[in-house]
Design an enzyme around this catalytic site. Structure first.
Site, PDB file in Angstrom:
ATOM      1  N   ASP A   4     -28.753  -1.980  -4.124  1.00 36.69           N
ATOM      2  CA  ASP A   4     -27.398  -2.535  -4.145  1.00 36.69           C
ATOM      3  C   ASP A   4     -26.631  -2.010  -5.351  1.00 36.69           C
ATOM      4  O   ASP A   4     -25.446  -1.689  -5.248  1.00 36.69           O
ATOM      5  CB  ASP A   4     -27.403  -4.071  -4.149  1.00 36.69           C
ATOM      6  N   ARG A  56     -19.591   2.502  -3.300  1.00 38.23           N
ATOM      7  CA  ARG A  56     -18.557   1.896  -2.451  1.00 38.23           C
ATOM      8  C   ARG A  56     -17.271   1.677  -3.227  1.00 38.23           C
ATOM      9  O   ARG A  56     -16.166   1.811  -2.701  1.00 38.23           O
ATOM     10  CB  ARG A  56     -19.065   0.560  -1.884  1.00 38.23           C
ATOM     11  N   SER A 114     -24.779  -6.765   0.492  1.00 37.84           N
ATOM     12  CA  SER A 114     -24.742  -6.569  -0.966  1.00 37.84           C
ATOM     13  C   SER A 114     -24.955  -7.908  -1.678  1.00 37.84           C
ATOM     14  O   SER A 114     -25.796  -8.034  -2.571  1.00 37.84           O
ATOM     15  CB  SER A 114     -23.385  -5.970  -1.341  1.00 37.84           C
ATOM     16  N   LYS A 166     -28.831  -9.369  -3.440  1.00 32.53           N
ATOM     17  CA  LYS A 166     -28.961  -9.786  -4.846  1.00 32.53           C
ATOM     18  C   LYS A 166     -29.489 -11.210  -4.918  1.00 32.53           C
ATOM     19  O   LYS A 166     -30.317 -11.547  -5.759  1.00 32.53           O
ATOM     20  CB  LYS A 166     -27.597  -9.727  -5.548  1.00 32.53           C
TER      21      LYS A 166
HETATM   22  N1  URA Z   1     -19.685  -8.856  -4.334  1.00 33.86           N
HETATM   23  C1  URA Z   1     -20.825  -8.152  -4.156  1.00 33.86           C
HETATM   24  O1  URA Z   1     -21.824  -8.407  -4.817  1.00 33.86           O
HETATM   25  N2  URA Z   1     -20.835  -7.195  -3.237  1.00 33.86           N
HETATM   26  C2  URA Z   1     -19.777  -6.874  -2.483  1.00 33.86           C
HETATM   27  O2  URA Z   1     -19.870  -5.985  -1.665  1.00 33.86           O
HETATM   28  C3  URA Z   1     -18.584  -7.607  -2.670  1.00 33.86           C
HETATM   29  C4  URA Z   1     -18.564  -8.593  -3.612  1.00 33.86           C
END
Ligand code: URA
Length: 434
Positions: A161, A168, A183, A187
């Site tokens: 990520d 991104r 994403s 996490k």
């Molecule tokens: N927060 C994140 O951790 N990832 C995203 O893609 C958007 C907001």
């Protein structure tokens, strides 16, 4: 298997298998798949979407790209929170210590700025020395000793990520429900908390511009969380105007500190109290919403939240003096006020334009790995529904140079709409998905 075939399959709108998604993420994590192929793949996902099943495989592949923490040996229960990204959203910096001060451990992995939206890690790094790259062992040991961690991805925690997020940010591939859901949830799964509160932002300063999209994202994340055995609640919150006053890294950190002192902007304080209350409820620290709310309010009025922020900064090697002296945070050399050109009522403060202007000032990144300027940003002095007089400050621009101020002024020109009739204030929240 070849990366290019997986890109082509997604480009042609087909559904990827679990094996293909695992192959892609594993090899991207180890640099076997380069950034340019990952960019093409992310764009194909953005354009063609993913099924809920593909998104779940992607989430698990990214969560498994490093270690997955098991917190049960360290704390009985830990809570986590995450925002889907907005403008002026410094909530985590205030809410993590508030909730910890109420006796509930918090283990949180945050992200950096993404497009026009700021990131908690960039904001915290405005504090000299503050470390956001804790290893798995450091995460566990700090959660055990202090009951609170706020860090970012590292090589052993959700590294896929970390890499994809940075890519991104600068390839126009943020605004995709499957990419955002995977994403965020990768996490959350890697960081191990059993209870997770999601703050899904909706509006022109969010990645989800309408309530239907925001609900879809919230539902998807809640179901991915449930599949992984977590308790998840998602709040839908407004992002049609910036949250609080400050937009920019150091000034947002300063505002979070002021809020823990009880001196923050009313909308931001209220937002924090609501998010903290849901964290306390989900983490079973309170039985009713009213009790949770009272605990959260006490964390501000007693100063215990502020004390815990100090402890957090100290534990992660930051200069703890900034908590009592936020004026020590980096400050921009040029400050310029933009005034209202007419009297009336504020009908719009366009959050995305404010966020994009902050990025142009240097608060965010144009390409992967760019450094950011912690000192720059914008103070937003008005809210929708406020009455304003001609000459009243609308914005304060915090910039590196006069040229940067001029550029920001041009961009902000149409960010505020003033009308003659009355306008209702915007709500802070639109609902809850749990
Ligand atoms: N927060 C994140 O951790 N990832 C995203 O893609 C958007 C907001």
């Amino acid at each position: 298997m070849r990366a290019v075939d997986i890109i082509i399959k997604k480009r042609d709108g087909k559904v990827l298998t679990e094996q293909e998604i695992n192959f892609f993420i594993e090899n991207y994590t180890t640099d076997e798949i380069p950034d340019y192929q990952a960019s093409a793949w992310a764009m194909a996902v953005l354009l063609n979407g993913m099924t809920a099943e593909e998104t779940t495989y992607l989430t698990l592949a990214m969560a498994n790209s490093g270690d997955r923490l098991d917190l049960s040996g360290v704390v009985d229960i830990a809570v986590d929170k995450h925002s889907s990204g907005g403008v002026g959203d410094k909530t985590s910096i205030a809410v993590v210590p508030m909730v910890r001060a109420c006796g509930l451990p918090v283990g949180k992995m945050s992200g950096r700025g993404l497009g026009f939206s700021g990131g908690t890690l960039d904001k915290l790094e405005a504090i000299p020395g503050f470390r956001t790259d804790l290893s798995k062992d450091e995460f566990l040991s700090q959660l055990g000793s202090l009951g609170m961690v706020l860090t970012g991805q590292s090589m052993d925690l959700a590294p896929a990520d970390g890499k994809l997020y940075g890519l991104r940010d600068v390839t126009g591939t943020v605004q995709s429900i499957p990419l955002i859901a995977s994403s965020i949830m990768s996490k959350k799964i890697a960081a191990g908390a059993q209870a997770i509160v999601l703050d899904v932002k909706v509006g022109n300063g969010a990645f989800m511009e309408n309530l239907d999209q925001a609900r879809e994202l919230a539902n998807l994340m809640v179901s991915i969380g449930e599949l992984s055995g977590r308790d998840v609640a998602a709040l839908l919150s407004d992002m049609n105007q910036p949250l609080g006053v400050a937009v920019g890294n150091a000034i947002e950190t300063k505002e979070a500190i002021q809020t823990l002192r009880g001196e923050g902007p009313a909308d931001f304080e209220e937002h924090c109290l609501e998010i903290a209350s849901h964290m306390l409820l989900l983490g079973k620290r309170a039985e009713t919403k009213a009790e949770a709310r009272r605990l959260a309010e006490d964390a501000i009025s007693s100063g215990s939240g502020l004390e815990y922020l100090k402890k957090l900064v100290q534990a992660q090697d930051g200069d703890v003096r900034v908590i009592d002296h936020p004026e020590m945070l980096p400050e921009a050399p040029v400050k310029t006020v933009i005034e209202a050109q007419e009297s009336g009522t504020i009908a719009e403060v366009h959050a995305r334009t404010v966020g994009e202007t902050a990025v142009v000032l240097g608060a965010g990144r144009m390409k992967k790995g760019d450094s950011i300027d912690p000192a720059v940003g914008i103070s937003v002095m008005v809210k929708v529904g406020d009455a304003v007089e001609i000459g009243q400050p609308l914005f304060v621009i915090h910039a590196r140079s006069d040229d940067a101020v001029e550029e920001a002024k041009q961009q902000l020109k149409n960010a505020v709409k003033i009308v003659k009739e009355e306008v209702a204030p915007l709500p802070l929240f639109y609902g809850l998905v749990d």
